[in-house]
Design a protein around this motif. Structure first.
Motif, PDB file in Angstrom:
ATOM      1  N   ASN A 168      -5.857  -3.273  -9.712  1.00 29.10           N
ATOM      2  CA  ASN A 168      -6.640  -3.062 -10.940  1.00 29.10           C
ATOM      3  C   ASN A 168      -6.773  -1.561 -11.190  1.00 29.10           C
ATOM      4  O   ASN A 168      -7.642  -0.902 -10.611  1.00 29.10           O
ATOM      5  N   GLY A 176     -10.014  -0.691  -6.736  1.00 30.28           N
ATOM      6  CA  GLY A 176      -8.956  -1.482  -7.351  1.00 30.28           C
ATOM      7  C   GLY A 176      -7.791  -1.766  -6.436  1.00 30.28           C
ATOM      8  O   GLY A 176      -6.669  -2.004  -6.900  1.00 30.28           O
ATOM      9  N   GLY A 223      -9.192  -6.723  -4.588  1.00 29.72           N
ATOM     10  CA  GLY A 223     -10.004  -5.557  -4.916  1.00 29.72           C
ATOM     11  C   GLY A 223     -10.798  -5.002  -3.760  1.00 29.72           C
ATOM     12  O   GLY A 223     -11.450  -3.960  -3.894  1.00 29.72           O
TER      13      GLY A 223
END
Length: 405
Positions: A168, A176, A223
């Protein structure tokens, strides 16, 4: 007594299993892989791991007893054959992987039938690993990996790799990331050698071109890869700096041989050697104490002490030894590129013969690999001593918005 360190019944059990191992599989006549498999099955691989996964669920303080007895018996050492797997991958898989994954991976890792590598650093993300750019995008039950890693030790002989990738880009850099176990033989994985100052190519750069990794090979939550990576990094520093060697072995042992045999040793040389010897012995005793007091689980930032000490002292010892050699230290056997099947950094304590000029050149990497000495000092200052942290202007900024080199 309440603590396992004083549990005589467990010590009796460990000693009984050691006797069974050495009697049934004599080190002098047993193939190393077979010996390590038996050691794992008897729970003597990682004594604090669960039963069935190479351990007995006991205190890790018993591991030094096991290692001491195995050294005395002349048992083979699997650490330098698969240092990243034995020292780093195994505790990471146990801590963050499923039971099924641990059952599949831990035994061949310990027997060295499946070698591991670590896929963290990138050309633009070295000391600041969390700024990495390798992407992992989900496609149903698989993840598609694209990117490049660098300084990957033993990637050329590895079966598995511990991969940290960005899932991410719109979150801050540490948030992320996701952690995967990647098949190094999968289509799209390309490994290229990186030649070092020694002429060897222990290290590699690795390219990923649409490499597919099953979601079952993800460690931790999506994550949450940075937390998993910390487990790996703390064990890395412990494995590099915390390997407990016999007295007068490794680099200080080689320096001792040279100073005994040299015809040009001065009083200043002897004084300098004693300073180095005392520092090496203090470090060895520190590692023994740390090994005895560390509880089961993952090491903390204190492992950076041993890593920092090892890196800086090793360079000083080899420099001193080269000075004693004089002009003989200028000779070097060969700069022909060789792709070794072991990592030199892990062989210092078990080496039986030395190419001293090569060891001197190789020691330059000690203060870089596994975290630079500068990073080790930051970790110790912030996480052990509680000193103010380095300024971080990108802490709450998304990775996509943060300028990079």
């Amino acid at each position: 007594m309440e603590t396992q360190e004083l549990d005589t019944s467990m010590e009796d059990e460990v000693r009984s299993r050691l006797g069974e191992l050495l009697e049934t599989f004599p080190p002098s006549s047993t193939e190393p892989v077979k010996f390590w498999g038996a050691q794992f099955d008897l729970g003597l691989a990682y004594v604090h791991f669960p039963v069935g996964l190479g351990g007995l669920g006991a205190s890790p303080s018993y591991q030094e007893l096991i290692q001491s007895e195995l050294r005395r018996a002349g048992a083979p050492n699997n650490f330098f054959r698969n240092p990243i797997g034995v020292g780093m991958a195994a505790p990471t898989v146990l801590t963050h992987g499923s039971r099924e994954l641990a059952e599949r991976l831990l035994r061949p890792c310990f027997t060295t039938e499946e070698v591991w590598c670590q896929l963290f650093s990138e050309p633009g993300a070295g000391s600041d690993v969390a700024s990495l750019a390798t992407r992992a995008e989900r496609d149903g039950d698989v993840w598609v990996i694209n990117g490049q890693k660098v300084w990957t030790t033993l990637a050329h002989i590895s079966r598995w790799g511990m991969l940290l990738a960005r899932t991410n880009p719109d979150l801050p850099k540490h948030k992320g990331l996701t952690y995967f176990i990647v098949d190094m033989h999968a289509p799209g994985v390309e490994v290229r050698p990186l030649r070092q100052i020694t002429g060897d190519a222990e290290f590699n750069e690795v390219f990923f071109n649409d490499v597919k990794v099953p979601d079952a090979h993800r460690l931790g939550e999506v994550g949450n890869g940075w937390s998993v990576a910390i487990t790996t990094l703390m064990n890395e520093r412990l494995s590099i700096g915390g390997n407990i060697a016999p007295r007068n072995s490794g680099s200080i042992g080689e320096a001792l041989k040279i100073i005994k045999n040299s015809q040009n040793v001065t009083a200043e040389h002897k004084a300098e050697f004693m300073k180095l010897w005392c520092a090496a012995e203090a470090g060895r005793l520190l590692n023994i104490r740390a090994g005895q007091t560390r509880r089961a689980g993952n090491p903390g930032p204190e492992g950076s002490v041993a890593k920092l000490l090892y890196a800086e002292l090793n360079k000083k010892i080899y420099s001193f030894a080269m000075d004693l050699l004089g002009q003989d230290g200028l000779l070097y056997s060969s700069y022909e590129m060789h792709r070794p099947d072991f990592a030199e950094v892990q062989r210092e304590s078990v080496r039986s013969s030395y190419d001293l000029p090569k060891a001197f050149l190789r020691s330059r990497a000690n203060s870089i690999e596994g975290g630079t000495s500068e990073i080790m000092r930051n970790i110790l200052g912030e996480r052990v001593l509680g000193l103010p942290g380095e300024p971080r202007v990108d802490k709450d900024r998304s990775w996509a918005e943060t300028p990079r080199n």
